[in-house]
Design an enzyme around this catalytic site. Sequence first.
Site, PDB file in Angstrom:
ATOM      1  N   ASP A   1       0.833  -1.185   0.121  1.00  0.00           N
ATOM      2  CA  ASP A   1      -0.025  -0.017  -0.117  1.00  0.00           C
ATOM      3  C   ASP A   1       0.752   1.055   0.026  1.00  0.00           C
ATOM      4  O   ASP A   1       2.017   1.253   0.246  1.00  0.00           O
ATOM      5  CB  ASP A   1      -0.675  -0.125   1.278  1.00  0.00           C
TER       6      ASP A   1
ATOM      7  N   ASP B   1     -10.840   1.916  -3.541  1.00  0.00           N
ATOM      8  CA  ASP B   1     -11.253   1.320  -2.317  1.00  0.00           C
ATOM      9  C   ASP B   1     -13.026   1.637  -2.306  1.00  0.00           C
ATOM     10  O   ASP B   1     -13.701   1.015  -1.269  1.00  0.00           O
ATOM     11  CB  ASP B   1     -11.052   2.370  -1.130  1.00  0.00           C
TER      12      ASP B   1
HETATM   13  C1  DGJ Z   1      -5.725   1.992   1.641  1.00  0.00           C
HETATM   14  C2  DGJ Z   1      -6.083   0.678   1.037  1.00  0.00           C
HETATM   15  O1  DGJ Z   1      -6.886   1.020  -0.326  1.00  0.00           O
HETATM   16  C3  DGJ Z   1      -7.343   0.127   1.767  1.00  0.00           C
HETATM   17  O2  DGJ Z   1      -7.644  -1.013   1.107  1.00  0.00           O
HETATM   18  C4  DGJ Z   1      -6.603  -0.265   3.119  1.00  0.00           C
HETATM   19  O3  DGJ Z   1      -5.447  -1.199   2.868  1.00  0.00           O
HETATM   20  C5  DGJ Z   1      -6.201   0.787   3.806  1.00  0.00           C
HETATM   21  N1  DGJ Z   1      -5.325   1.795   3.052  1.00  0.00           N
HETATM   22  C6  DGJ Z   1      -5.431   0.499   5.327  1.00  0.00           C
HETATM   23  O4  DGJ Z   1      -4.929   1.541   5.722  1.00  0.00           O
END
Ligand code: DGJ
Length: 734
Positions: A483, A553
Site C-alpha cells: 500500500d 477502495d
Molecule cells: C488504503 C487501502 O486502499 C485500503 O484497502 C486499506 O488497505 C487501507 N489503506 C489500510 O490503511
Amino acid sequence: MNINYNEETKIFQINTQNTTYMMGILAGKHLLHLYYGKKIDYMEDMDCRYLFRKDESPKSLHSLKRAAVTFFNTYPFEYPAHGTGDCRHNCLRVRSEGGHRVCELHYDSHRIYKGKPSLKGMPATFEGATEEQAAETLEITMKDAVLGLKILLRYSVFEDSDAMIRSVVAVNEGEGKLYLEKILSAGLDMDNMEYELTTLHGVETRERRMVTRKVTEGSHRVASLYGETSHKQHPFMMLTGKGTTQKHGDAYGMHFVYSGNFAAETELNHQDSIRMTMGINPDGFEWVLAPGEEFETPEAVLVYSSEGIGKMTRCYHDLYRNHLIRSKYLHKKRPILINNWEGTYFNFDDDKLVAIAKEAKKVGIEMLVMDDGWFGKRDNDESGLGDWVVNKKKLKNGIEGLAERVNAEGMKFGIWFEPEMISPDSDLFRAHPDWAIQVPGREITMQRHQYVLDMTRQDVRDYIYESMAKILRSANIEYVKWDMNRPLADIGSFCLDSEHMGEFYHRYVLGVYELQERLVQEFPDLLLENCSGGGGRFDPGMLYYSPQIWTSDNMDPIERLAIQEGTALIYPLSTMGAHICVCPNHTTGRSTPLETRAHVAMTGTFGYELDITKLTEEEKAQAAAFNEEYHKYNEIYREGDYYRIASYRENNIYDCWQVVTKDKAECLVTYVQVRYISRTKSVRLLLEGLEPKAKYRLEGTEEIYSGELLMNAGYLQDMIFGEYGSRLLHFVRV
Ligand code: DGJ
C-alpha cells in the site's frame, strides 16, 4: 512485423500486423514524422518523399537557413527539442554549463536489430518465448555536436501486437556537464482530423473515469506531481477520429510504463496539427549528466487501431498480458481472498481473524488477507508505520502462529505492508528522523498522520527490505498487499547535494522499483498486489512487479461501473483488484444486491472485503454459489477478449460488457442495470467477437442463437424491475 529503411528516400517504415509508422530524414539531418495509421505495405518502388511536404512552407530547402525559425515551428519533428525556434511544446530541454537551453538534434546513424532492450532498474516490455512474440527494434542516433549530446530514439515492435514501444536514451559525449530539464519518452505530430481526446480522471474512490472532449486550439495536459501516478489523472491519452465508436474508426492511444510524476500533453497548434507527448513530468525534474553518463527514459506504449476503440483496448490487454506482466500468477486463477479491512479496520486480533478464516473456508474462500494494523503500535492510523514488527497484543503467537492457524483452517494467508511510509509516532522515526523526506528548516507536511521515507537512500531501502523480508521468511505468507497512502511533498533528501536534488522524484520511483524487484526475486511464489489509497498506483509500471493492482477502495458495484470501465479501457481484467463489499457500502451508503456486487467483482480478481461471520446463512449460501461461478468463469475473464457493449456513464441506465474466449467458443456477458425505466421494450445488447456462423446456447436455457444473430440483431435482455439488478449470461458454442 518489419522495420525498413530506404536509403534513397531516407524514410523509415515500421510495420506491425495492422499499422504503419513512418519517419524520414530531411536535408540529411532533420528527423520528421511522416505517418502513423493503417498499414501500408512496404513497396520498394514507392517514393514517399512527397510526405515531407518540403515544397510547402518554407518554400524551398535552399532557404532553410534563412527560414529556419519558420521551419522549426512548422514541421512535424519526431523528437522536438527546445531552443531553435520550435515554439510548440517539446520533448527535450537541455541546459549547458553556460546556462543556454538550445538543442538541435541531427540524424547521425541508425541500427535495426532483432530483440528489444530492457531498461536499467525500470519496468519494460519484453519479448516472449515464442516466435510470435519476438521483437524487432529500430534505434536512431541523433546528435547535437555543440552540446556533445547523443540521443537514442528507440522503437520496438512485436510480431503478435500492433503496439509500438518507445523510449529515449541521452548520453553526454561532451566535456562539460549537461542538465536534462525535460526528457520525454515520446512525441507524435499529426495533422488535425477533428480528433477527440479521451483521458482518465478521478480522485480516491472515483478513479479513472473517462472524459472526452474535442481537441481545440491550445494544450490539454494531464500530469501528476504526487510522486506516484495518482488517482487524479492518468498517464494515458487517446485520440479518436470523428464518429469513432467501439467498433469503427481511428483510435490512437499513448500510455506510460511508469509509476511516478508524468506529463502527457496534446496540443493543437497554429499549423492545425496536433502534437502529443508523454514522459516524466519536467516540473520538479532535473537530471545532471556528467561527461560519459547516460539517462534512460521509461517506455511509452503507442497503439493505433483503425477498427475502433475496442480493438485498441484489446491490443493493450494482450500486450500487457504477453509482454509486461512477469508474475507466475498471470495465467493462474488467483485464490479467492477475504480481506479484513472493511470488516474490522484496526480492531482485530488473531482469534477474530481465525474466526473469519474458518467461516470463509466453509463457503469456498481460499485465502485470508490481514490488512493494516498488525504491527508496531497501530490501533489507528496515527502511529506505527515503519515498525514492521508484530504487535503481540493483537497476534499473541506472532505472524507465524497466526499463519499456522489460518493454514490449519485450510486457508492461505497474506498480509499488508506500507513500506514507503513512516509515522512520526514510531520507533523508526525516533531513531532516524532524517529518513523522512523533508527540507531542513521546514515543518514536514503531514497527511494521514504520516511522512514518506526517503526511498532514494540505499540505507533506507535496505532497512525496509530486511524488515519486510524477515517477516516474509518467518511464516507461510503467500500474498502481500503493498500500500501507499499519501503523496510526496517537501522534496528533500539528506543524501542528495543541491545539484542533484532535482533528481529526487525519479530516484524515488527507481528506489520503489528496486525494492519490488528484490521482493519478487527473493519470493518468486509471492502473489503481490500493489495499492495506493485505493487505485492511485494503477499503472503499467506496477504490472511489471504485480499481476494485479487494487482498483479502488470504492467497492459499491454501481460506482465501480465507471471505475472499471475506465480501467479496463487499457488494463486486462485479470489485473483489476475487485472485491464484494459489505452492505450498505462504506463509501456511498448504498445497498445493492449481493449478486450485483458479485458480478462486478468477478470481472476482476474477485474476493471479499467484509466480516463474513456477520453474513446471514442465506447470504453465505449465495457466496458459496458465487465462488463456484468464479472457478467456472475466471479463465474466460482472465484470458479472453474484452468488449464494451454499453456504458452506464453514457446512457444513464445500464452497463454491459462481454468477454469472449480466444477460440470464440464461449462468452460471458455482464449486464448491470442501475435504474428501471418503465417502458415495455427490452434492452438490445449487440454482442461482438463471436463466430458468425456458429451457434451458441445460452446456459441454463434451451435458447440457441447464431453468432451473426447475436452480433447484429442482438440479445434482448428484459429490463430488471427495481434498482441495481444484474445478470451474468454465459453463451456456449454448440
Ligand atoms: C488504503 C487501502 O486502499 C485500503 O484497502 C486499506 O488497505 C487501507 N489503506 C489500510 O490503511
